[in-house]
Write a protein that holds these residues in place. Sequence first.
Motif, mmCIF file in Angstrom:
data_model
loop_
_atom_site.group_PDB
_atom_site.id
_atom_site.type_symbol
_atom_site.label_atom_id
_atom_site.label_comp_id
_atom_site.label_asym_id
_atom_site.label_seq_id
_atom_site.Cartn_x
_atom_site.Cartn_y
_atom_site.Cartn_z
ATOM 1 N N HIS A 1 0.816 -1.212 0.000
ATOM 2 C CA HIS A 1 0.000 0.000 0.000
ATOM 3 C C HIS A 1 0.851 1.264 0.000
ATOM 4 O O HIS A 1 0.942 1.978 -0.981
ATOM 5 N N GLU A 2 1.520 1.506 1.129
ATOM 6 C CA GLU A 2 2.253 2.772 1.245
ATOM 7 C C GLU A 2 3.339 2.903 0.171
ATOM 8 O O GLU A 2 3.606 4.001 -0.322
ATOM 9 N N THR A 3 3.948 1.782 -0.196
ATOM 10 C CA THR A 3 4.973 1.823 -1.242
ATOM 11 C C THR A 3 4.404 2.408 -2.535
ATOM 12 O O THR A 3 5.038 3.251 -3.171
ATOM 13 N N THR A 4 3.208 1.968 -2.888
ATOM 14 C CA THR A 4 2.627 2.445 -4.144
ATOM 15 C C THR A 4 2.181 3.902 -4.021
ATOM 16 O O THR A 4 2.306 4.682 -4.965
ATOM 17 N N VAL A 5 1.676 4.264 -2.825
ATOM 18 C CA VAL A 5 1.342 5.678 -2.562
ATOM 19 C C VAL A 5 2.598 6.525 -2.829
ATOM 20 O O VAL A 5 2.542 7.559 -3.512
ATOM 21 N N ASN A 6 3.718 6.069 -2.295
ATOM 22 C CA ASN A 6 4.958 6.839 -2.438
ATOM 23 C C ASN A 6 5.429 6.900 -3.888
ATOM 24 O O ASN A 6 5.930 7.925 -4.344
#
Length: 323
Positions: A158-163
């Motif tokens: 999740h957060e990886t793709t947000v970043n």
Amino acid sequence: TPTNLLGTDGAEHKRLRLLTAKAFSARSVERLRPRIHDLTVELLDGLEAGAHEPLDLKNEFAFKLPMSVIGELYGVDAAEHGYLRDMYVKFFSAVTGPEEFLETYATLERYYEGMIADKRANPGEDLTTELLNTGENGDALTDLEVRGTLQVVVAAGHETTVNLLCNAVRALLAHPEQFDLVKEGRVGWDTVVEETLRFDPPTSNMIFRFATEDVELGGQTIRKGEALMTSYGAISRDRDEHGEEPHPDTFDLTREKGRHISFGYGPHVCPGSHLARMEGQIALPLLFERFPDLRLAVADGELENHPSIVVNSLKELPVLLRP
Ligand code: HEM
């Protein structure tokens, strides 16, 4: 606690990788392509009303899409994407105390138990169903391992793709001459995604890895058992590796491709890389086609990162969509 890919090694890990490989394969996640397109368009439609005022593109767009895509991957109703997002905001929140954390964890486990029961009764074309159908070669994931895999997908994906989305938008806006190459069609969005992964990787460093034998590296000996931090950010800026021209510190869409290991390397290499790349390659052009004049609402130097040595995450990405 459910065992999962990130928390196991050796034969145990290899077994989990083998059993989950099909569910993560490019072929399996390709079916999400049209949904990613539609979800992106829906989010962009939702931004129109506030397009003349500064808004936080991270919160309003980049933070929403990956969880919706994970929801689709799991095969849950679109109406539940927001629930999952809120639960995980709580789950990862630094201010949560141990009791609230455990409660959130237990709620999520119950949610996944329900989801598994539902998919058993009503199989679909989704990751959950594929994880439940792993028994063909005699060995199968247990329900505990299916839940562990579902949990780790959010933690790792999740957060990886947000970043990735935020860092790509930032890099393009900060390098208009590079962005022109994209607008003129001389460089593809796949290259934007790869160069962002290299220049400003979603995960800066990975803690902890342990040497399984003595290793000589750069004139140093790392002893068996010693803890290591792998720094994706530093690796992709290494001049010995990348040369001086173009300088690795510059965002340059014309450089030779594939020069990063921002999805990791070796047995634990990210199994979600195809999905993450696809998401970036779909969402970024749709965003800029809809809002061609999109610009930062503050100076680039004012953007702040979360204080973390692991994630490379902007706190906010204030923009004007239609200045
Ligand atoms: C741009 C987005 C992403 C980046 C930069 C990223 C990066 C990484 C990295 C660096 C690792 C650790 C590799 C290692 O230990 O050597 C990893 C593992 C993992 N990623 Fe991703 N990831 C991304 C998106 C995703 C997505 C979308 C998913 C799920 C659909 C996902 C699922 C996983 C899982 C399950 C693991 C653990 C694999 C294992 O330990 O065997 N990731 N990722």
